[in-house]
Scaffold this active site. Structure first.
Site, PDB file in Angstrom:
ATOM      1  N   SER A   1       1.699  -9.682  -1.064  1.00  0.00           N
ATOM      2  CA  SER A   1       1.315  -8.272  -0.957  1.00  0.00           C
ATOM      3  C   SER A   1       1.566  -7.678   0.422  1.00  0.00           C
ATOM      4  O   SER A   1       1.735  -6.471   0.554  1.00  0.00           O
ATOM      5  CB  SER A   1      -0.153  -8.096  -1.339  1.00  0.00           C
ATOM      6  OG  SER A   1      -0.980  -8.962  -0.572  1.00  0.00           O
TER       7      SER A   1
ATOM      8  N   GLU B   1      -9.979   6.430   2.922  1.00  0.00           N
ATOM      9  CA  GLU B   1     -10.884   5.423   3.450  1.00  0.00           C
ATOM     10  C   GLU B   1     -10.048   4.230   3.878  1.00  0.00           C
ATOM     11  O   GLU B   1      -8.949   4.024   3.367  1.00  0.00           O
ATOM     12  CB  GLU B   1     -11.884   4.982   2.374  1.00  0.00           C
ATOM     13  CG  GLU B   1     -11.377   3.908   1.397  1.00  0.00           C
ATOM     14  CD  GLU B   1     -10.287   4.359   0.445  1.00  0.00           C
ATOM     15  OE1 GLU B   1     -10.131   5.576   0.256  1.00  0.00           O
ATOM     16  OE2 GLU B   1      -9.573   3.481  -0.105  1.00  0.00           O
TER      17      GLU B   1
ATOM     18  N   LYS C   1       0.818  -1.220   0.000  1.00  0.00           N
ATOM     19  CA  LYS C   1       0.000   0.000   0.000  1.00  0.00           C
ATOM     20  C   LYS C   1       0.847   1.263   0.000  1.00  0.00           C
ATOM     21  O   LYS C   1       0.479   2.269  -0.594  1.00  0.00           O
ATOM     22  CB  LYS C   1      -0.945  -0.014   1.200  1.00  0.00           C
ATOM     23  CG  LYS C   1      -2.003  -1.116   1.083  1.00  0.00           C
ATOM     24  CD  LYS C   1      -3.396  -0.603   1.322  1.00  0.00           C
ATOM     25  CE  LYS C   1      -4.444  -1.574   0.835  1.00  0.00           C
ATOM     26  NZ  LYS C   1      -4.455  -2.849   1.559  1.00  0.00           N
TER      27      LYS C   1
HETATM   28  C1  LIG Z   1      -5.263  -3.909   1.105  1.00  0.00           C
HETATM   29  C2  LIG Z   1      -4.535  -5.169   0.858  1.00  0.00           C
HETATM   30  C3  LIG Z   1      -4.862  -6.010  -0.231  1.00  0.00           C
HETATM   31  C4  LIG Z   1      -6.016  -5.742  -1.158  1.00  0.00           C
HETATM   32  O1  LIG Z   1      -5.943  -4.574  -1.896  1.00  0.00           O
HETATM   33  P1  LIG Z   1      -5.603  -4.561  -3.451  1.00  0.00           P
HETATM   34  O2  LIG Z   1      -5.911  -3.187  -3.883  1.00  0.00           O
HETATM   35  O3  LIG Z   1      -6.475  -5.590  -4.120  1.00  0.00           O
HETATM   36  O4  LIG Z   1      -4.172  -4.914  -3.591  1.00  0.00           O
HETATM   37  C5  LIG Z   1      -4.110  -7.153  -0.434  1.00  0.00           C
HETATM   38  N1  LIG Z   1      -3.081  -7.466   0.385  1.00  0.00           N
HETATM   39  C6  LIG Z   1      -2.747  -6.703   1.437  1.00  0.00           C
HETATM   40  C7  LIG Z   1      -1.618  -7.121   2.297  1.00  0.00           C
HETATM   41  C8  LIG Z   1      -3.450  -5.529   1.712  1.00  0.00           C
HETATM   42  O5  LIG Z   1      -3.106  -4.769   2.765  1.00  0.00           O
END
Ligand SMILES: *Cc1c(COP(=O)(O)O)cnc(C)c1O
Length: 406
Positions: free
Chosen positions: A385, A118, A96
């Site tokens: 992610s 948000e 993020k």
């Molecule tokens: C917020 C988040 C997501 C989902 O958001 P995307 O916009 O689909 O990437 C996925 N993995 C993590 C670790 C997150 O914090």
């Protein structure tokens, strides 16, 4: 519907991804969004701005992130060599921050002194509050009342970072209502405020701009895998909530036709149940939150409540570029259940010593299913992610262990 801000608004041409995307917003937001559009068009190609973004990504967020070979997982699954793109190693623990740094620096250039955002699980709110603190900007975060209760730790984190968290009581008091509240607040304070949208969603130019800031993931990963393996991956796998980490992980591989791009949606208790967040599998075309895309909705076009064990994936829509990649067949989208994600969460922890975010575990789960379809000379990249510290207590509870976490 009560929460739909788009009634009466017209789509404009820019920011289309095929039939999807666009800019379906009320007049009161048009100036603010056009200012972002113009600013982004200008700074996108400004070497000084790009250098500033890169410097902060490197010196504050900790980029480039590693591409880690996973030997024990590879051996266990028997098939393609598995590589992990380590967005979990970024400051604040997920991808993020890539987008937050880009948008916050843009907002500063546009003369804004305050960021609003948000947040659902709180991850995007924490990333925004973090960067606001670092850049000396004010920060207000909108969060559904339900989510503030479920994510009390992240609410306090944001407070520590100097942000104000505003619980939102309208609708289902969750993420989609927080988006509505943030949009409403933006219409009231466009002069000094930037609305820092957290995924590849919303009115143009947000889906494109957020994708560009996240595309650093595939820019690095493509060079890293060529360096390590001398060939491109056979597949890139990422989880999809709004779709920003997946768009970032896919983007620079889109022209490489031999690379399969696979997005993993949260199926919750199953894509054939009502407790799901699998938008592409179960959704239909609609207009919401300023964009035309796919949404989970009932036959009257009301946005349906969504569910997943992963708070970061339970958004009832998906970014318009994913809707297009799905329609064209360039990317594939598959549902992954809570059970499968929890198994994968534990598997990656035990085999590689890496505890992934439960969101990312959805991508790991799909890799488990398909790794055997590839030969040992091939490789696949899973985008990790985020890190899983935030999820440990919830997974414990899922397994019947009572952990104290708030
Ligand atoms: C917020 C988040 C997501 C989902 O958001 P995307 O916009 O689909 O990437 C996925 N993995 C993590 C670790 C997150 O914090």
């Amino acid at each position: 519907m009560e929460t739909n801000l788009n009634s009466g608004a017209k789509p404009l041409d820019p920011g289309r991804f095929g039939e999807f995307g666009g800019r379906y917003i009320p007049e009161t937001l048009m100036n603010a969004v056009l200012e972002v559009e113009e600013g982004y068009r200008y700074y996108k190609d400004d070497p000084e701005f790009q250098a500033e973004v890169t410097k902060m990504l490197n010196e504050y967020a900790g980029r480039p992130s590693l591409l880690t070979y996973a030997p024990r997982l590879t051996e266990k699954l028997g098939g393609a060599k598995i590589y992990l793109k380590r967005e979990d190693l970024n400051h604040t623990g997920s991808h993020k921050i890539n987008n937050v740094i880009g948008q916050a620096l843009l907002a500063k250039r546009l003369g804004k002194t305050r960021l609003i955002a948000e947040t659902g699980a709180g991850q995007h709110g924490v990333a925004t509050a973090t960067v606001a603190a670092y850049l000396g900007m004010d920060c207000d975060v909108y969060m559904g009342r339900e989510d503030t209760k479920r994510q009390a730790l992240n609410v306090y984190r944001m407070k520590l970072l100097g942000a104000t968290v505003h619980p939102v009581d309208s609708g289902t008091a969750t993420l989609k209502d927080a988006v509505n509240a943030a949009m409403r607040e933006w219409t009231r304070n466009v002069a000094d405020t930037h609305y820092l949208i957290g995924s590849v969603m919303g009115p143009a130019p947000f889906p494109e701009m957020v994708r560009d800031f996240q595309s650093i993931i595939s820019k690095e990963a493509r060079a890293q895998i060529l360096e390590a393996e001398g060939r491109l991956p056979s597949a890139v796998i990422a989880c999809v909530g709004g779709g920003s980490n997946a768009m970032g992980a896919f983007y620079n591989f889109i022209p490489d036709e031999g690379v399969r791009l696979i997005g993993c949606e949260a199926a919750g208790r199953g894509a054939d149940t009502f407790e799901t967040a699998a938008t592409i599998t179960t959704g239909s075309v609609g207009i919401f939150h300023g964009m035309k895309s796919l949404f989970c909705q009932d036959e009257n076009g009301q946005i349906a409540p969504v569910y997943s064990i992963s708070a970061g994936l339970d958004y009832p829509g998906i970014g318009p570029e994913h809707a297009m990649l799905n329609a064209s067949g360039r990317a594939e989208y598959v549902p992954v259940t809570d059970d499968e994600a929890v198994d994968a969460f534990e598997l990656l922890s035990r085999t590689e010593g890496i505890i992934p975010a439960i969101e990312s575990a959805h991508a790991v789960a799909h890799a488990v299913k398909i790794a055997g379809e590839f030969g040992p000379d091939e490789n696949i990249i899973i985008n990790i992610s985020g890190r899983g510290d935030k999820d440990v207590a919830a997974i414990g509870r899922y397994r019947g262990e009572d952990l104290y976490d708030e």
